[in-house]
Design a protein around this motif. Structure first.
Motif, mmCIF file in Angstrom:
data_model
loop_
_atom_site.group_PDB
_atom_site.id
_atom_site.type_symbol
_atom_site.label_atom_id
_atom_site.label_comp_id
_atom_site.label_asym_id
_atom_site.label_seq_id
_atom_site.Cartn_x
_atom_site.Cartn_y
_atom_site.Cartn_z
ATOM 1 N N ARG A 117 -21.467 -12.699 9.723
ATOM 2 C CA ARG A 117 -22.277 -11.688 10.180
ATOM 3 C C ARG A 117 -23.240 -11.587 10.781
ATOM 4 O O ARG A 117 -23.716 -12.590 10.192
ATOM 5 C CB ARG A 117 -21.526 -10.083 9.571
ATOM 6 C CG ARG A 117 -20.209 -10.675 8.722
ATOM 7 C CD ARG A 117 -20.198 -9.530 8.099
ATOM 8 N NE ARG A 117 -18.483 -9.204 7.968
ATOM 9 C CZ ARG A 117 -18.631 -8.532 6.322
ATOM 10 N NH1 ARG A 117 -18.653 -7.304 6.113
ATOM 11 N NH2 ARG A 117 -16.994 -8.616 6.708
ATOM 12 N N GLN A 128 -24.144 -3.001 10.287
ATOM 13 C CA GLN A 128 -23.679 -4.324 10.589
ATOM 14 C C GLN A 128 -23.202 -4.806 12.331
ATOM 15 O O GLN A 128 -22.411 -3.140 13.241
ATOM 16 C CB GLN A 128 -22.194 -4.180 9.674
ATOM 17 C CG GLN A 128 -21.185 -5.935 10.673
ATOM 18 C CD GLN A 128 -19.743 -5.689 10.221
ATOM 19 O OE1 GLN A 128 -20.122 -5.127 9.335
ATOM 20 N NE2 GLN A 128 -19.052 -6.634 10.367
ATOM 21 N N ASP A 132 -15.772 -8.160 12.936
ATOM 22 C CA ASP A 132 -15.423 -9.294 12.311
ATOM 23 C C ASP A 132 -14.194 -10.148 13.114
ATOM 24 O O ASP A 132 -13.704 -8.747 13.742
ATOM 25 C CB ASP A 132 -15.196 -9.341 10.868
ATOM 26 C CG ASP A 132 -15.995 -9.318 9.741
ATOM 27 O OD1 ASP A 132 -16.903 -9.388 10.352
ATOM 28 O OD2 ASP A 132 -15.641 -9.008 8.683
#
Length: 256
Positions: A117, A128, A132
């Motif tokens: 990440r 973020q 993913d």
């Protein structure tokens, strides 16, 4: 603008081998982390091959480095790993996740494949930047699974994209403006599987990024560190607002 950074990698408390790898090329504005796929043969070889390919491309490109060249480096690493698996591992896969950060002239470019990440701390808000490439993340996106259940789900470790797994690699790319004060965290899932985002946020607020980085690793080890742990912190400073205790370099790179 100047950049301060801190990189570290640890095998954790359970694994016998560190299958993570990292790359810091601050003069070129490039940082990367990779996680050799757990349970696959030669994961350490896979992650290092990805880093070596990126380094070769950056070294050869000089000031001509660009997101397109980094993307091609990951494609070349993918082909090299597919060939390595066929020739050296009798078809057993050697794969690796990867996340790459390029900073050029007040812009960042992020490239990734897998579940390693990149976070951005800006104005005390933790974001973020990557998402993913994993089975559970796709289930969450489809409304089949609550986000709060993702980390503990039985498919939490199943990734859907990685370097060296398929003959074709789809690299995710994100670009945007950056500004002084931005703090980027690149990390493998050995960190994010042990520490929740709110705890990561807490440590990243430390003024000294080396101390923040060490605190992240220490807390991961305290939590059990069941996997390898690798992280890189990259902070942007105004040229007239530099912590002399940090390792800094001037950011004066040309955009191609």
């Amino acid at each position: 603008m100047h950049i301060a950074f801190h990189a570290q990698s640890h095998k954790g408390l359970v694994r016998q081998l560190n299958e993570d790898a990292c790359l810091a090329m601050p003069e070129a504005g490039v940082w990367a982390v990779a996680d050799g796929m757990g349970g696959h043969a030669a994961g350490d070889v896979a992650s290092q091959m990805v880093m070596d390919m990126l380094k070769t491309v950056v070294d050869n490109a000089g000031e001509r480095i660009s997101p397109a060249l980094l993307q091609q480096a990951l494609q070349d690493a993918n082909q090299a790993l597919v060939k390595y698996s066929k020739q050296q591992l009798l078809g057993t896969l050697a794969g690796s996740t990867v996340v790459v950060l390029l900073i050029q002239q007040q812009h960042y470019h992020l490239l990734w494949a897998g579940d390693s990440r990149c976070y951005l701390l800006r104005d005390n808000q933790l974001i973020q930047l990557s998402h993913d490439h994993s089975q559970v993340n796709e289930m969450v996106a489809q409304g089949l699974l609550a986000a709060s259940e993702a980390e503990t789900h039985e498919l939490a470790n199943v990734i859907t994209r990685a370097v060296g797994v398929d003959t074709e690699l789809e690299v995710a790319i994100r670009s945007a403006a950056c500004r002084p004060g931005d703090l980027f965290l690149l990390c493998t899932d050995g960190l994010t599987k042990e520490l929740p985002d709110h705890e990561i946020h807490q440590y990243l607020q430390h003024d000294d990024i080396a101390d923040a980085s060490k605190a992240l690793l220490h807390s991961t080890l305290v939590a059990g560190a069941k996997d390898n742990v690798t992280s890189i912190l990259v902070k942007l400073h105004n040229s007239n607002n530099i912590n002399l205790n940090d390792k800094t370099i001037p950011l004066n790179l040309k955009i191609v």
